[in-house]
Design an enzyme around this catalytic site. Sequence first.
Site, PDB file in Angstrom:
ATOM      1  N   GLU A 122      68.990-112.255 -23.068  1.00 28.22           N
ATOM      2  CA  GLU A 122      69.611-112.456 -21.596  1.00 28.22           C
ATOM      3  C   GLU A 122      70.364-113.688 -21.481  1.00 28.22           C
ATOM      4  OE1 GLU A 122      69.618-109.827 -19.556  1.00 28.22           O
ATOM      5  OE2 GLU A 122      67.899-108.788 -19.690  1.00 28.22           O
TER       6      GLU A 122
ATOM      7  N   GLU B 198      72.192-112.382 -15.015  1.00 26.62           N
ATOM      8  CA  GLU B 198      71.391-112.595 -16.378  1.00 26.62           C
ATOM      9  C   GLU B 198      70.841-113.803 -16.246  1.00 26.62           C
ATOM     10  OE1 GLU B 198      72.124-110.274 -18.146  1.00 26.62           O
ATOM     11  OE2 GLU B 198      73.786-109.736 -18.216  1.00 26.62           O
TER      12      GLU B 198
ATOM     13  N   HIS C   1      67.539-112.082 -15.012  1.00 24.61           N
ATOM     14  CA  HIS C   1      66.873-111.178 -16.021  1.00 24.61           C
ATOM     15  C   HIS C   1      65.983-112.327 -16.879  1.00 24.61           C
ATOM     16  CE1 HIS C   1      70.010-108.051 -15.469  1.00 24.61           C
ATOM     17  NE2 HIS C   1      69.436-108.103 -14.513  1.00 24.61           N
TER      18      HIS C   1
ATOM     19  N   TYR D  72      58.702-115.014 -15.814  1.00 25.20           N
ATOM     20  CA  TYR D  72      57.846-114.581 -14.964  1.00 25.20           C
ATOM     21  C   TYR D  72      56.833-113.715 -15.378  1.00 25.20           C
ATOM     22  CZ  TYR D  72      56.009-111.714 -10.812  1.00 25.20           C
ATOM     23  OH  TYR D  72      55.283-111.227  -9.851  1.00 25.20           O
TER      24      TYR D  72
ATOM     25  N   GLU E  85      74.675-105.178 -24.851  1.00 26.24           N
ATOM     26  CA  GLU E  85      73.945-104.746 -23.533  1.00 26.24           C
ATOM     27  C   GLU E  85      73.981-103.320 -23.579  1.00 26.24           C
ATOM     28  OE1 GLU E  85      76.838-106.865 -20.671  1.00 26.24           O
ATOM     29  OE2 GLU E  85      74.861-107.416 -19.849  1.00 26.24           O
TER      30      GLU E  85
ATOM     31  N   GLU F  63      72.236-103.586 -15.765  1.00 26.68           N
ATOM     32  CA  GLU F  63      72.802-103.253 -17.021  1.00 26.68           C
ATOM     33  C   GLU F  63      73.703-102.280 -17.193  1.00 26.68           C
ATOM     34  OE1 GLU F  63      73.035-105.687 -18.892  1.00 26.68           O
ATOM     35  OE2 GLU F  63      71.240-106.882 -18.530  1.00 26.68           O
TER      36      GLU F  63
ATOM     37  N   HIS G  87      76.836-103.603 -15.698  1.00 28.98           N
ATOM     38  CA  HIS G  87      77.343-104.570 -16.615  1.00 28.98           C
ATOM     39  C   HIS G  87      78.113-103.856 -17.696  1.00 28.98           C
ATOM     40  CE1 HIS G  87      73.946-107.714 -15.929  1.00 28.98           C
ATOM     41  NE2 HIS G  87      74.581-107.424 -14.794  1.00 28.98           N
TER      42      HIS G  87
HETATM   43 FE    FE Z   1      73.547-107.920 -18.602  1.00 34.88          FE
HETATM   44 MN    MN Z   2      70.904-108.692 -18.547  1.00 33.88          MN
END
Ligand code: FE
Ligand code: MN
Length: 331
Positions: free
Chosen positions: A73, A104, A107, A113, A177, A211, A214
């Site tokens: 990421e 990103e 992500h 986390y 991606e 994504e 994206h």
């Molecule tokens: Fe992405």
């Molecule tokens: Mn991503």
Amino acid sequence: MGIIDNTATDPNKILPLRYAWARGYYKAGVANNWVPEEVSMQKDVEQWKAPDVISADERRLILWNLGFFSTAESLTANNIVLAVYAHVTNPECRQYLLRQAFEEAIHTDTFIYCCDSLGLDPDEIYTMYRTIPSIERKDAMVIEMTRSIVAPGFTTATAQGVRDLLHDLVGYYVIMEGIFFYAGFAMMLALKRQNKMVGVGEQFEFIMRDESVHLAFGSDLINAIKAEHPHSWTPAFQDELIDLIRRGVEMEAAYARDACPRGLLGINADQFAAYVEYIADRRMERIGLPRQYGRDNPFPWMAQTIDLNKEKNFFETRVTEYQTAGSLTWD
Ligand code: FE
Ligand code: MN
């Protein structure tokens, strides 16, 4: 004025819009806003700690996917900010690139986390790009594809320069991606369908939804550059891209076989490989390259997952609170 190579001041003049689709993707990104803390990890933590819920093979696969995505990421974010942003100078495209860079970061935060909640060893997870060969190969391939455009003196003023930029865009949007993320998505969502690690699975669903935007933006960007620089899109260059994408597909299939050598929940590694071929064809068609594999989708539930998730987000989860009025249709 085109999508690349504008003067120093053009990037600030966003109206009137030239590429309405770029603005549309920005709005879609904002409407999809989420943060990882909205997803409870409590059940995941219980399952992870229990001795007999998650098998040894499943644990390995979960760790590998967290290992791959945790660094992938930020690789993607770096490519946007340090390589793509400098050359894609159209203002509405840049507005979207900033939004994507933020996603990103979300992500990247998701994997922090997950590591924190599950109590994973960060030194293990965050070094897998060096210690796991099939992850290292994937990262090395996309890093290599960005090399020419971050070199000093790089310019898109020549047809070769435009090809180098397209090469990078195909590397990140189509291969990274669009292909390298998808065996991992399928594995984690297959686990979630069995009620295993549902918090991590839900976070993968949110990431996958982002994504998909994206990818759509990246494909439209590639197509717009092609349309404005048709001399750069030679048959030899198309063959080169097809070869790269095919190499990417092989790497992703190898990754899937490594990550779950004995299959998962009745799915064998060959089906993951077939899924990667199926999505690679779709990515290639989207940018005007001929499909290579002709596979049927072995996991129709992956498409349903995206659709169902959207519906759930719209009507049930806290993500709806972020939806702007303009993007919701209440009855
Ligand atoms: Fe992405
Ligand atoms: Mn991503």
